[in-house]
Design a protein around this motif. Structure first.
Motif, PDB file in Angstrom:
ATOM      1  N   VAL B 115       0.635  -1.147  -0.127  1.00 12.58           N
ATOM      2  CA  VAL B 115      -0.180   0.064   0.017  1.00 12.58           C
ATOM      3  C   VAL B 115       0.770   1.059   0.087  1.00 12.58           C
ATOM      4  N   ARG B 116       2.117   1.307   0.849  1.00 16.82           N
ATOM      5  CA  ARG B 116       2.696   2.377   0.741  1.00 16.82           C
ATOM      6  C   ARG B 116       4.185   2.038   1.115  1.00 16.82           C
ATOM      7  N   ALA B 117       5.144   2.927   0.937  1.00 20.46           N
ATOM      8  CA  ALA B 117       6.493   2.529   1.214  1.00 20.46           C
ATOM      9  C   ALA B 117       6.936   2.473   2.531  1.00 20.46           C
ATOM     10  N   THR B 118       6.277   3.270   3.471  1.00 21.22           N
ATOM     11  CA  THR B 118       6.963   3.343   4.762  1.00 21.22           C
ATOM     12  C   THR B 118       6.118   2.800   5.869  1.00 21.22           C
ATOM     13  N   GLU B 119       6.797   2.168   6.772  1.00 17.64           N
ATOM     14  CA  GLU B 119       5.878   1.445   7.860  1.00 17.64           C
ATOM     15  C   GLU B 119       4.813   0.464   7.252  1.00 17.64           C
ATOM     16  N   ILE B 120       5.160  -0.621   6.632  1.00 10.21           N
ATOM     17  CA  ILE B 120       4.299  -1.558   5.986  1.00 10.21           C
ATOM     18  C   ILE B 120       3.722  -2.316   6.719  1.00 10.21           C
ATOM     19  N   ASP B 121       4.113  -2.661   8.096  1.00  9.23           N
ATOM     20  CA  ASP B 121       3.514  -3.597   8.706  1.00  9.23           C
ATOM     21  C   ASP B 121       2.085  -2.910   9.598  1.00  9.23           C
ATOM     22  N   LYS B 122       2.296  -1.648   9.653  1.00 11.23           N
ATOM     23  CA  LYS B 122       1.271  -0.760  10.458  1.00 11.23           C
ATOM     24  C   LYS B 122       0.248  -0.266   9.645  1.00 11.23           C
ATOM     25  N   VAL B 123       0.195  -0.768   8.436  1.00 14.65           N
ATOM     26  CA  VAL B 123      -0.985  -0.237   7.556  1.00 14.65           C
ATOM     27  C   VAL B 123      -2.204  -0.869   7.907  1.00 14.65           C
ATOM     28  N   ASP B 124      -3.188   0.219   8.000  1.00 16.49           N
ATOM     29  CA  ASP B 124      -4.535  -0.256   8.238  1.00 16.49           C
ATOM     30  C   ASP B 124      -5.361  -0.190   6.939  1.00 16.49           C
ATOM     31  N   MET B 125      -5.841  -1.316   6.400  1.00 15.03           N
ATOM     32  CA  MET B 125      -6.496  -1.287   4.965  1.00 15.03           C
ATOM     33  C   MET B 125      -7.671  -0.445   5.168  1.00 15.03           C
ATOM     34  N   HIS B 126      -8.521  -0.367   6.272  1.00 15.23           N
ATOM     35  CA  HIS B 126      -9.611   0.431   6.117  1.00 15.23           C
ATOM     36  C   HIS B 126      -9.297   1.649   6.111  1.00 15.23           C
ATOM     37  N   ALA B 127      -8.106   2.308   6.679  1.00 14.43           N
ATOM     38  CA  ALA B 127      -7.956   3.541   6.584  1.00 14.43           C
ATOM     39  C   ALA B 127      -7.073   3.903   5.310  1.00 14.43           C
ATOM     40  N   SER B 128      -7.040   3.052   4.479  1.00 19.35           N
ATOM     41  CA  SER B 128      -6.302   3.365   3.173  1.00 19.35           C
ATOM     42  C   SER B 128      -7.369   3.469   2.169  1.00 19.35           C
ATOM     43  N   PHE B 129      -8.075   2.367   1.853  1.00 15.06           N
ATOM     44  CA  PHE B 129      -9.097   2.258   0.893  1.00 15.06           C
ATOM     45  C   PHE B 129     -10.433   1.674   1.507  1.00 15.06           C
ATOM     46  N   ARG B 130     -11.456   2.249   0.601  1.00 19.89           N
ATOM     47  CA  ARG B 130     -12.993   1.648   0.989  1.00 19.89           C
ATOM     48  C   ARG B 130     -13.339   1.266  -0.296  1.00 19.89           C
ATOM     49  N   PRO B 131     -14.463   0.007  -0.019  1.00 20.59           N
ATOM     50  CA  PRO B 131     -15.199  -0.278  -1.248  1.00 20.59           C
ATOM     51  C   PRO B 131     -15.646   0.795  -2.308  1.00 20.59           C
ATOM     52  N   GLY B 132     -15.324   0.918  -3.469  1.00 17.44           N
ATOM     53  CA  GLY B 132     -15.854   2.077  -4.249  1.00 17.44           C
ATOM     54  C   GLY B 132     -15.012   2.986  -4.672  1.00 17.44           C
ATOM     55  N   ASP B 133     -13.545   2.973  -4.034  1.00 19.73           N
ATOM     56  CA  ASP B 133     -12.724   3.818  -4.250  1.00 19.73           C
ATOM     57  C   ASP B 133     -12.156   3.522  -5.788  1.00 19.73           C
ATOM     58  N   ILE B 134     -11.763   4.877  -6.400  1.00 20.96           N
ATOM     59  CA  ILE B 134     -11.195   4.492  -7.759  1.00 20.96           C
ATOM     60  C   ILE B 134      -9.475   4.794  -7.341  1.00 20.96           C
ATOM     61  N   VAL B 135      -8.771   4.172  -7.573  1.00 17.74           N
ATOM     62  CA  VAL B 135      -7.301   3.990  -7.337  1.00 17.74           C
ATOM     63  C   VAL B 135      -6.222   3.909  -8.568  1.00 17.74           C
ATOM     64  N   ARG B 136      -5.257   4.653  -8.603  1.00 22.27           N
ATOM     65  CA  ARG B 136      -4.287   4.455  -9.489  1.00 22.27           C
ATOM     66  C   ARG B 136      -3.079   3.614  -9.084  1.00 22.27           C
ATOM     67  N   ALA B 137      -2.951   2.534  -9.780  1.00 27.24           N
ATOM     68  CA  ALA B 137      -1.934   1.505  -9.147  1.00 27.24           C
ATOM     69  C   ALA B 137      -1.040   0.987 -10.066  1.00 27.24           C
ATOM     70  N   LEU B 138       0.070   0.568  -9.766  1.00 25.43           N
ATOM     71  CA  LEU B 138       1.178   0.033 -10.458  1.00 25.43           C
ATOM     72  C   LEU B 138       1.178  -1.622 -10.581  1.00 25.43           C
ATOM     73  N   VAL B 139       1.044  -2.217 -11.698  1.00 23.60           N
ATOM     74  CA  VAL B 139       0.939  -3.702 -11.603  1.00 23.60           C
ATOM     75  C   VAL B 139       2.353  -4.329 -11.325  1.00 23.60           C
ATOM     76  N   LEU B 140       2.500  -5.046 -10.311  1.00 23.45           N
ATOM     77  CA  LEU B 140       3.786  -5.648  -9.600  1.00 23.45           C
ATOM     78  C   LEU B 140       4.163  -6.789 -10.680  1.00 23.45           C
ATOM     79  N   SER B 141       2.991  -7.638 -10.826  1.00 28.45           N
ATOM     80  CA  SER B 141       3.439  -8.999 -11.435  1.00 28.45           C
ATOM     81  C   SER B 141       1.933  -9.647 -11.701  1.00 28.45           C
ATOM     82  N   LEU B 142       2.035 -10.695 -12.555  1.00 30.01           N
ATOM     83  CA  LEU B 142       0.735 -11.360 -12.997  1.00 30.01           C
ATOM     84  C   LEU B 142       0.139 -11.932 -12.024  1.00 30.01           C
TER      85      LEU B 142
END
Lengths: 240, 196
Positions: B115-142
């Motif tokens: 989700v982000r580059a810093t403090e990746i083990d403290k990420v709260d998914m609910h405070a980052s995305f919600r259902p229905g949000d439009i996000v710009r993302a990078l494809v990491l792998s298939l």
């Protein structure tokens, strides 16, 4: 249902309200901070009700709607009684009478490591705390309090568990002690665990005491405090 | 090996010999390195070899079928709509690859550590995305058979547009917060840095 021309906050407090009722008009109140709890919603300049129930107010500025249901809506910080449904690699799946099963991480116990994971069978009754409860996600539980201590959380052995409404659970947990428990406690020795999700567990040395306590609690849900005391004393006399 | 200029081929059809043709998009060389077969449905086209390369063989490609929309590839930026948010990951439906919209359904997963580059083990998914949000993302792998792996671990990646609980489109305030214009409520998201 009379409609009041001016909506002042005190007119609706402790009254039964229904979805759609406008309880506060923010344009009439200036420079105040108001905290809205469950069941209320801001629609532009007015506060309207979303859930049917009693409107409650606590000083200095908190409003919320209290209602009693047989269904439980998980919310963070609640202590509930859950039943283990399944055990996965990382967490136990626990039923807490909510819309979704809750996850109890395998390490969420005091001194819990990968080596001493508790083995709960399906059907084990647990007293747990709801850590996270967001809409759309499965609630997350824990058997530790906020500081990491075990604090009475964990499996409940023996005893009898019955289900009732969330309103009864809140009444049993209210301070000062509700009359039912106080009167019962003077004569009988028993232990009790109350979950805010409408589940209550009672345990005593003999089954007849357990049954008496459970039945008494179930019958006193809609009684006023004075009526509760009378009812309990009646039932206790029959035991003697 | 001439025929019509644009012959219609189906998967498995022989396109030519590996000694005479190079396999391009929509074509592949058989295991024994002797024949070039088609792997997609479409029109066969030959492109002459690029100048300056040692290989004198033309490249054969199969293109043109209308189901061949853009496909997410590792390294491309995609626009996706979040469908489900769970404790350790979020599911998203990929809608556009670069500037083009896709023709088929592609699913992506954003894991907690991406989700982000810093403090990746403290990420709260609910405070980052919600259902229905439009996000710009990078494809990491298939990823696996079910979904691509996506990442929003850059400043310009993350939530581009989101609706508040009151139903209005929110305005970004910082890289962690967005505000509803109707109620003034601030909600937490992993917001993408605006700009070209």
């Amino acid at each position: 249902m009379e409609s009041k021309p001016s909506v002042s906050p005190s007119s609706f407090v402790d009254q039964q309200v229904f979805p759609g009722d406008v309880v506060l008009d923010l344009s009439k109140m200036t420079n105040q901070t108001i905290k809205l709890g469950g069941g209320l919603r801001q629609d532009g300049d007015v506060i309207s009700v979303m859930k049917a129930g009693k409107l409650r107010f606590s000083k200095p500025n908190k409003y919320w709607v209290e209602s009693s249901h047989k269904r439980y809506v998980p919310s963070a910080g609640d202590n509930v009684l859950g039943i283990v449904v399944d055990a996965k690699a990382d967490n136990f799946l626990v039923d807490i009478k909510g819309p979704m099963l809750a996850f109890l991480p395998v390490l969420a116990f005091e001194g819990g490591t990968r080596r001493n994971i508790p083995k709960f069978e399906m059907g084990t009754l647990l007293y747990v705390r709801v850590v996270k409860a967001n809409t759309g996600m499965n609630p997350e539980l824990s058997c530790m309090d906020a500081s990491g201590k075990a604090a009475e959380y964990g499996p409940l052995k023996d005893g009898f568990m019955f289900e009732s409404s969330t309103g009864l659970s809140r009444m049993l947990l209210s301070t000062p002690t509700c009359p039912v428990l106080e009167t019962l406690g003077k004569k009988l020795a028993f232990e009790i665990a109350v979950g805010l999700n409408g589940r209550v567990w009672v345990n005593a040395t003999s089954p007849s005491i357990t049954v008496l306590v459970a039945n008494t609690i179930m019958q006193t849900e809609s009684l006023s405090p004075a009526q509760q005391k009378i009812k309990v004393e009646n039932l206790l006399q029959r035991l003697q | 090996m001439e025929g019509d200029e644009e012959k219609f081929v189906t998967p498995g059809e022989v396109l030519g010999k590996a000694t005479e043709l190079k396999a391009g998009k929509g074509a592949y060389v058989s295991a024994d390195d002797r024949t070039v077969y088609a792997s997609l449905t479409g029109f066969r086209s030959l492109t002459p070899p690029p100048e300056g390369s040692d290989d004198p063989r033309p490249t054969v490609e199969v293109k043109g079928h209308k189901a061949h929309g853009p496909v997410p590839e590792p390294g491309l930026v995609v626009i996706a709509r979040v469908t489900k948010v769970m404790a350790k990951m979020a599911s998203a439906d990929i809608m556009c690859v670069g500037p083009k919209s896709v023709r088929e359904k592609f699913t992506g997963i954003i894991r907690q550590q991406d989700v982000r580059a810093t403090e990746i083990d403290k990420v709260d998914m609910h405070a980052s995305f919600r259902p229905g949000d439009i996000v710009r993302a990078l494809v990491l792998s298939l990823g696996d058979a079910r979904a691509y792996y996506l990442s929003t671990a850059k400043n310009e990646l993350g939530v581009v547009s989101a609706e508040s609980q009151a139903g209005a489109t929110m305005i970004p305030i910082s890289w962690t917060e967005m505000q509803c214009p109707l109620t003034g409520q601030v909600e937490q998201r992993k917001v993408a840095k605006a700009g070209a």
